[in-house]
Design an enzyme around this catalytic site. Structure first.
Site, short mmCIF file in Angstrom:
data_model
loop_
_atom_site.label_atom_id
_atom_site.label_comp_id
_atom_site.label_asym_id
_atom_site.label_seq_id
_atom_site.Cartn_x
_atom_site.Cartn_y
_atom_site.Cartn_z
N ARG A 162 49.97 -6.62 -16.01
CA ARG A 162 50.00 -5.53 -16.97
C ARG A 162 48.95 -5.73 -18.06
NH1 ARG A 162 51.97 -4.68 -13.24
NH2 ARG A 162 54.05 -3.99 -12.65
N SER A 232 59.66 1.22 -17.52
CA SER A 232 59.99 -0.16 -17.87
C SER A 232 59.48 -0.46 -19.28
CB SER A 232 59.35 -1.13 -16.88
OG SER A 232 59.83 -0.89 -15.57
N GLU A 328 56.09 -3.82 -22.46
CA GLU A 328 55.04 -3.28 -21.59
C GLU A 328 54.47 -2.01 -22.22
OE1 GLU A 328 54.96 -1.35 -17.13
OE2 GLU A 328 56.03 -3.24 -17.40
#
EC number: 1.3.1.98
Length: 345
Positions: A162, A232, A328
């Site tokens: 990420r 998420s 995230e």
């Protein structure tokens, strides 16, 4: 602020109330450059936004929100692969559908990831064992100050979990305008996660995987058109083998995935669930009942509600497992992106 007239509620999938001084939709490189220079002349900050599926507005934004809407998909091929050149404003899931409809497999594990193509390299999006870095060939990057475009190779993108160079060196003042995707014709299925592990690698098709991924995502992830969320919220933590061994010793059913470098990825949703936080609510923000990794706008939540909830979750998980979760989702304040971890500490 009194001069902030443009609502951002419909431009972020959390559906949080936030405002900006101005919102401009840019369908061309020329519009991006012009809007950038106009804002600079006014000494206003600029926020580049795709579909707003991975942002948390924690304050009103004091400048111009620039929507990247550069479209277009072209494809070529040789004996080894298909090559797609995709505008940054294209919807990611629609690209996945387009590739499969044209018999070009390779993106099926990444079905239903929200957002646009231009955002995909920034986060190095991934799901069910596949990451963008495995299929990305290049990223075309616009320097809005100079008005020049440079092609960044996949290696130069410095893709991580990420993470990418676009979160660091190429932040403010740069815009991704297109992405090159390379799909190998020697396709092999990736079946290591979720319900995919039950599929037969000898007979499974890319469409089978696509359908299964869509079913799994729809069963546990709320539709942002119905319930505001950004998917998420936290990254899955990557820990040392020793720490993972301790946790698995205490919790034999703990999901854990060995990484190529010997580290182990744990499931953030499982860690949160062990703290009995599903359904937990602060203000209008809540932990989703089906998937603890997703925070939702339960009832007219504010950015601060989400901040307070995320901070509480981090503290509870750290107390129980000595692991500090990292968001995230990107946090946006009045002048642009801020460090999410620092904000929750």
């Amino acid at each position: 602020m009194s001069n902030q007239r443009s609502s951002l509620k419909h431009l972020n999938t959390f559906a949080l109330p936030a405002y900006a001084s101005n919102v401009i939709s840019a369908g061309s490189v020329e519009t991006l450059i012009a809007a950038w220079h106009e804002s600079k002349a006014k000494r206003q900050p600029v926020l580049l936004l795709g579909e707003g599926s991975n942002v948390l507005f924690i304050k009103n934004f004091s400048g111009t929100v620039l929507l990247n809407r550069i479209m277009g998909i072209t494809s070529t091929e040789d004996s080894a692969a298909w090559y797609l050149h995709v505008g940054a404003g294209e919807n990611w899931h629609q690209l996945v559908c387009h590739s499969l409809q044209n018999n070009m497999p390779g993106l099926e594990n990444l079905a239903l990831i929200p957002g646009c193509v231009g955002s995909a390299p920034i986060q190095n999006i991934g799901a069910y064992g596949v990451e963008l870095k495995q299929v990305c060939e290049y990223v075309d990057l616009l320097d809005m100050d100079k008005g020049t475009i440079q092609r960044i190779s996949a290696e130069e993108c410095q893709f991580g979990y990420r993470d990418s160079i676009f979160k660091h060196r190429y932040g403010n003042g740069f815009a991704i305008v297109s992405v090159g995707i390379k799909l190998m014709k020697s396709w092999t299925p990736t079946l290591g996660y979720g319900d995919l592990i039950h599929m037969d690698p000898l007979t499974v098709t890319a469409t089978d995987i696509f359908n299964s991924v869509c079913t799994m995502r729809r069963s546990k992830l709320p539709d942002p058109m119905v319930t505001g969320n950004a998917g998420s919220f936290f990254k899955n933590p990557v820990v040392s083998a020793a720490i993972a061994e301790e946790i698995v010793h205490c919790y034999p059913n703990a999901p854990h995935y060995l990484q190529p470098d010997g580290s182990v990825k744990l499931a953030a949703g499982w860690l949160i669930d062990q703290c009995s936080l599903k359904g937990y609510q602060i203000g209008g923000a809540a932990v989703h009942q089906q998937q603890a990794l997703v925070l939702i706008n339960q009832s007219e939540a504010t950015g601060q509600d989400v901040i307070h909830l995320a901070r509480y979750i981090r503290q509870q998980v750290a107390q129980r497992f000595s692991i500090w979760l990292e968001p995230e989702v990107r946090f946006i304040a009045d002048n642009g992106e801020v460090n999410a971890v620092e904000h929750l500490s």
